[in-house]
Scaffold this active site. Structure first.
Site, PDB file in Angstrom:
ATOM      1  N   GLY A   1      25.536   7.769  35.494  1.00  0.00           N
ATOM      2  CA  GLY A   1      26.891   7.315  35.812  1.00  0.00           C
ATOM      3  C   GLY A   1      27.812   8.460  36.178  1.00  0.00           C
TER       4      GLY A   1
ATOM      5  N   SER B   1      24.745   7.933  29.847  1.00  0.00           N
ATOM      6  CA  SER B   1      24.785   8.421  28.470  1.00  0.00           C
ATOM      7  C   SER B   1      25.962   9.372  28.289  1.00  0.00           C
ATOM      8  CB  SER B   1      23.459   9.141  28.168  1.00  0.00           C
ATOM      9  OG  SER B   1      23.631  10.003  27.082  1.00  0.00           O
TER      10      SER B   1
ATOM     11  N   ALA C   1      35.893  18.751  46.246  1.00  0.00           N
ATOM     12  CA  ALA C   1      36.241  18.804  47.670  1.00  0.00           C
ATOM     13  C   ALA C   1      35.273  17.939  48.462  1.00  0.00           C
ATOM     14  CB  ALA C   1      36.175  20.233  48.162  1.00  0.00           C
TER      15      ALA C   1
ATOM     16  N   LYS D   1      42.939  17.149  52.792  1.00  0.00           N
ATOM     17  CA  LYS D   1      42.190  18.356  53.157  1.00  0.00           C
ATOM     18  C   LYS D   1      41.949  18.373  54.663  1.00  0.00           C
ATOM     19  CE  LYS D   1      37.701  20.573  52.416  1.00  0.00           C
ATOM     20  NZ  LYS D   1      36.372  20.465  51.810  1.00  0.00           N
TER      21      LYS D   1
ATOM     22  N   VAL E   1      10.057   6.277  30.300  1.00  0.00           N
ATOM     23  CA  VAL E   1       9.966   5.611  31.615  1.00  0.00           C
ATOM     24  C   VAL E   1       8.541   5.069  31.743  1.00  0.00           C
ATOM     25  CG1 VAL E   1      10.173   5.956  34.111  1.00  0.00           C
ATOM     26  CG2 VAL E   1      11.596   7.313  32.557  1.00  0.00           C
TER      27      VAL E   1
ATOM     28  N   LEU F   1      22.502  14.813  42.687  1.00  0.00           N
ATOM     29  CA  LEU F   1      21.871  16.091  42.351  1.00  0.00           C
ATOM     30  C   LEU F   1      20.383  15.941  42.076  1.00  0.00           C
ATOM     31  CD1 LEU F   1      24.758  17.456  40.091  1.00  0.00           C
ATOM     32  CD2 LEU F   1      24.198  18.149  42.432  1.00  0.00           C
TER      33      LEU F   1
ATOM     34  N   THR G   1      29.403  19.480  50.589  1.00  0.00           N
ATOM     35  CA  THR G   1      28.605  18.445  51.243  1.00  0.00           C
ATOM     36  C   THR G   1      27.876  17.492  50.293  1.00  0.00           C
ATOM     37  OG1 THR G   1      26.865  20.098  51.415  1.00  0.00           O
ATOM     38  CG2 THR G   1      28.176  19.682  53.388  1.00  0.00           C
TER      39      THR G   1
HETATM   40  C1  LIG Z   1      29.175  24.258  40.837  1.00  0.00           C
HETATM   41  C2  LIG Z   1      29.206  22.972  41.572  1.00  0.00           C
HETATM   42  C3  LIG Z   1      30.299  22.655  42.396  1.00  0.00           C
HETATM   43  C4  LIG Z   1      30.322  21.462  43.129  1.00  0.00           C
HETATM   44  N1  LIG Z   1      31.352  21.206  43.985  1.00  0.00           N
HETATM   45  C5  LIG Z   1      31.283  20.128  44.785  1.00  0.00           C
HETATM   46  C6  LIG Z   1      32.296  19.850  45.737  1.00  0.00           C
HETATM   47  O1  LIG Z   1      33.315  20.532  45.817  1.00  0.00           O
HETATM   48  N2  LIG Z   1      32.145  18.770  46.550  1.00  0.00           N
HETATM   49  C7  LIG Z   1      31.044  17.960  46.475  1.00  0.00           C
HETATM   50  O2  LIG Z   1      30.915  17.028  47.286  1.00  0.00           O
HETATM   51  N3  LIG Z   1      30.113  18.154  45.536  1.00  0.00           N
HETATM   52  C8  LIG Z   1      30.201  19.220  44.714  1.00  0.00           C
HETATM   53  N4  LIG Z   1      29.227  19.423  43.781  1.00  0.00           N
HETATM   54  C9  LIG Z   1      28.187  18.418  43.600  1.00  0.00           C
HETATM   55  C10 LIG Z   1      28.738  17.270  42.787  1.00  0.00           C
HETATM   56  O3  LIG Z   1      29.221  17.726  41.559  1.00  0.00           O
HETATM   57  C11 LIG Z   1      27.630  16.268  42.540  1.00  0.00           C
HETATM   58  O4  LIG Z   1      27.001  15.962  43.750  1.00  0.00           O
HETATM   59  C12 LIG Z   1      28.182  15.001  42.007  1.00  0.00           C
HETATM   60  O5  LIG Z   1      28.971  15.238  40.892  1.00  0.00           O
HETATM   61  C13 LIG Z   1      27.082  14.059  41.646  1.00  0.00           C
HETATM   62  O6  LIG Z   1      26.437  14.406  40.489  1.00  0.00           O
HETATM   63  P1  LIG Z   1      25.371  13.378  39.941  1.00  0.00           P
HETATM   64  O7  LIG Z   1      26.057  12.089  39.724  1.00  0.00           O
HETATM   65  O8  LIG Z   1      24.184  13.428  40.824  1.00  0.00           O
HETATM   66  O9  LIG Z   1      24.925  14.023  38.547  1.00  0.00           O
HETATM   67  P2  LIG Z   1      25.670  14.108  37.129  1.00  0.00           P
HETATM   68  O10 LIG Z   1      27.129  14.227  37.273  1.00  0.00           O
HETATM   69  O11 LIG Z   1      24.944  15.187  36.383  1.00  0.00           O
HETATM   70  O12 LIG Z   1      25.387  12.715  36.430  1.00  0.00           O
HETATM   71  C14 LIG Z   1      24.145  12.441  35.826  1.00  0.00           C
HETATM   72  C15 LIG Z   1      24.247  11.136  35.062  1.00  0.00           C
HETATM   73  O13 LIG Z   1      22.966  10.809  34.564  1.00  0.00           O
HETATM   74  C16 LIG Z   1      23.074  10.441  33.208  1.00  0.00           C
HETATM   75  N5  LIG Z   1      21.818  10.729  32.526  1.00  0.00           N
HETATM   76  C17 LIG Z   1      21.026  11.818  32.643  1.00  0.00           C
HETATM   77  N6  LIG Z   1      19.967  11.722  31.822  1.00  0.00           N
HETATM   78  C18 LIG Z   1      20.077  10.530  31.209  1.00  0.00           C
HETATM   79  C19 LIG Z   1      19.289   9.852  30.220  1.00  0.00           C
HETATM   80  N7  LIG Z   1      18.187  10.397  29.698  1.00  0.00           N
HETATM   81  N8  LIG Z   1      19.707   8.645  29.797  1.00  0.00           N
HETATM   82  C20 LIG Z   1      20.838   8.066  30.288  1.00  0.00           C
HETATM   83  N9  LIG Z   1      21.606   8.666  31.203  1.00  0.00           N
HETATM   84  C21 LIG Z   1      21.232   9.885  31.649  1.00  0.00           C
HETATM   85  C22 LIG Z   1      24.224  11.288  32.696  1.00  0.00           C
HETATM   86  O14 LIG Z   1      24.771  10.756  31.516  1.00  0.00           O
HETATM   87  C23 LIG Z   1      25.186  11.177  33.877  1.00  0.00           C
HETATM   88  O15 LIG Z   1      25.899   9.970  33.770  1.00  0.00           O
HETATM   89  C24 LIG Z   1      29.226  20.578  43.015  1.00  0.00           C
HETATM   90  C25 LIG Z   1      28.163  20.863  42.158  1.00  0.00           C
HETATM   91  C26 LIG Z   1      28.140  22.043  41.446  1.00  0.00           C
HETATM   92  C27 LIG Z   1      26.980  22.336  40.531  1.00  0.00           C
END
Ligand SMILES: Cc1cc2nc3c(=O)[nH]c(=O)nc-3n(C[C@H](O)[C@H](O)[C@H](O)COP(=O)(O)OP(=O)(O)OC[C@H]3O[C@@H](n4cnc5c(N)ncnc54)[C@H](O)[C@@H]3O)c2cc1C
Length: 504
Positions: free
Chosen positions: A14, A41, A52, A80, A190, A335, A346
């Protein structure tokens, strides 16, 4: 719904990716009999950065039917117009990569060819004088583009700088209102189906088992399904993009927000500065071979505009992409699918592309191999194009003041980037894409901003009278300045249209 139709989608995670996927899918599928579950979680939390964006997000929000002013108020967003790059070519230099074109073709020949010719004769202003979003950004002005395609005011686009955590919450409310069921809990197991290795179900710490036909892995860097369960593999691109850590810290705003993000090159990487309505987001992206975490944090904090609002947080990553972003009945989004480091903002764009591409290729329960292959082709191409663009920033530097930058100049680059750079160096040609990122003005901004000038010109340029071209350049410069000066101040525009203080 036929026998083979997907009946249950399970989204794991989430963060921004999970809730963008949930919102995007529920917007289209809300009226079907299909169910969407999202598991997240609080104990594990989210990555908590990502402020951004690029202009494509406006298309995503529009497809969801979001009201811009409401969304901006609730995510503390600012506008922006591009990214300012400081100290990338040489220390002391600055250029802006704008979301918009540099002029229009003159006599059918690209504008920049005329600019290059005039520049070589000492008869042109710096290229940024001919870009409306750059001049507006430098003046701290903002107005939405004009809907009239004949108007100079229509020649740019814009994106947002926002709190991605608030954006995820905003989309959560949207998705839940369209029937997405949210389960709080930690997945501990899983289960895979014996005959084909498809994911069958996930089990939570509480013992609850959630089954699905299609699983969307938005679990972040860990890739809980795509990697830990399916062992898909990761293509490591750190030989090209070696930064592997970031320190992040928000600080107080001491001046009105700029309508652009800033990326300042530093001794072992670069620092971001992203002004929101209520604070400024900052970070130092660096390569751990060249600087320690403590030193990176010290540098970051010493360069903040205002008082730090927290201690720096550290993040680790390996640049690259998952070998397959869709594997069996699992699609990795966010990610978990790969990470190209935050230069050029991006990641959220890649999430959006993943969601829209999945909807276009929405499968049956058997997840036909052709659907998977086509999805992976589209995503692979986008990752590679963005990668080349990012590598260009590091490679096209003249800096020799630190081992990191000396090594970046000498480091090998992907063949696909070498090809693009050869084309530009020869006659200023920029590879054109039919679809995908980044388009010609972006490449031009970085080439010229980092002092790569072609040796020759498009021969067609000589067919156009230089006096006529010079007049067009001069008229454009005047019109750009006049139009930018007529735009409202960025802060004043926000206050009038989407002031977050109204929500507080
Ligand atoms: C340093 C940095 C700077 C960034 N700056 C930018 C930016 O300026 N612009 C941009 O577009 N993007 C940026 N990004 C990327 C951006 O942060 C991510 O693409 C975006 O936040 C998406 O993250 P996510 O949802 O994939 O992962 P996360 O935010 O890590 O979410 C993972 C989710 O999975 C859940 N989860 C994991 N394991 C389990 C489990 N076992 N059971 C239940 N739930 C679980 C967690 O609770 C969480 O809800 C940046 C990234 C980094 C590292």
């Amino acid at each position: 719904m036929g026998n083979g139709a997907i009946r249950k989608i399970v989204i794991v995670g989430g963060g921004t990716a999970g809730w963008m996927a949930a919102a995007g899918l529920s917007a289209v599928l809300a009226d079907s009999r299909l169910t969407i579950d999202l598991i997240e979680s609080a104990e594990i939390g989210t990555v908590g950065v990502g402020e951004a964006t690029v202009p494509h997000i406006r298309g995503f929000n529009a497809k969801l039917g979001l009201d811009e002013a409401d969304f901006m108020r609730k995510t503390q967003a600012t506008f922006k117009l591009g990214i300012e790059f400081r100290d990338w070519g040489r220390q002391g230099e600055s250029y802006i990569h704008p979301f918009g074109a540099f002029g229009q073709p003159i006599g059918g020949v690209d504008f920049h060819q005329h600019w290059l010719r005039a520049n070589a004769r000492g008869e042109a202003d710096p290229i940024e004088a001919y870009s409306l979003p750059i001049v507006a950004a430098r003046l701290n002005r903002f107005a939405p583009p004009s809907p009239d395609p004949r108007s100079l005011g229509s020649t740019f686009s814009y994106a947002y700088q926002f709190d991605a955590g608030l954006y995820a919450l905003y989309l959560r409310a949207y998705a839940q209102a369209r029937g997405v069921r949210r389960t709080e809990g930690k997945i501990v197991d899983v289960s895979l189906r014996g005959e084909d290795g498809f994911i069958e179900a996930v089990t939570l710490e509480s013992g609850q088992r959630i089954e699905g036909d299609l699983f969307i892995d938005c679990s972040g860097f860990r890739g809980l399904l795509i990697e830990q369960a399916l062992h898909t593999g990761y293509e490591d691109w750190s030989r090209w993009l070696p930064c592997d850590r970031a320190a992040a810290v928000p600080c107080d705003a001491v001046e009105p927000p700029t309508p652009y993000t800033r990326a300042t090159a530093d001794a072992a990487g670069w620092r971001w500065r992203i002004p929101l309505q209520h604070r400024v987001g900052n970070g130092y992206v660096y390569c751990s071979d060249y600087i320690s975490d403590d030193d990176a944090a010290r540098v970051l904090v010493s360069k903040l505009d205002g008082k730090a609002q927290a201690d720096p947080r550290f993040l680790r990553f390996v640049t690259g992409r998952r070998k397959k972003q869709w594997n069996r009945n699992c699609v990795a989004i966010g990610l978990s699918s790969g990470f190209l480091e935050p230069l050029e903002s991006t990641s959220i764009h890649l999430i959006q592309l993943a969601v829209t591409t999945l909807l276009e290729l929405f499968p049956q329960r058997d997840c036909a191999q052709a659907d998977q292959d086509e999805y992976n082709r589209v995503m692979d191409l986008e990752f590679e194009r963005i990668r080349d663009f990012l590598v260009l920033h590091y490679h096209a530097t003249q800096r020799d003041d630190s081992p990191f930058w000396i090594d970046r100049r000498a480091a090998p680059i992907p063949d696909s980037l070498a090809y693009k750079m050869d084309l530009f160096r020869d006659r200023g040609m920029i590879v054109k894409y039919r679809d995908g990122f980044f388009l010609e003005p972006s490449w031009l901004a970085v080439y010229l901003g980092q002092n790569i000038l072609p040796q020759g010109l498009d021969p067609m340029t000589d067919a156009i009278d230089p006096v006529r071209a010079a007049r067009a350049l001069s008229e454009l410069k005047t019109a750009v300045r006049r139009t930018a000066e007529s735009m409202p101040d960025h802060q004043a525009f926000i206050r009038a249209h989407c002031d977050a203080r109204a929500v507080a």
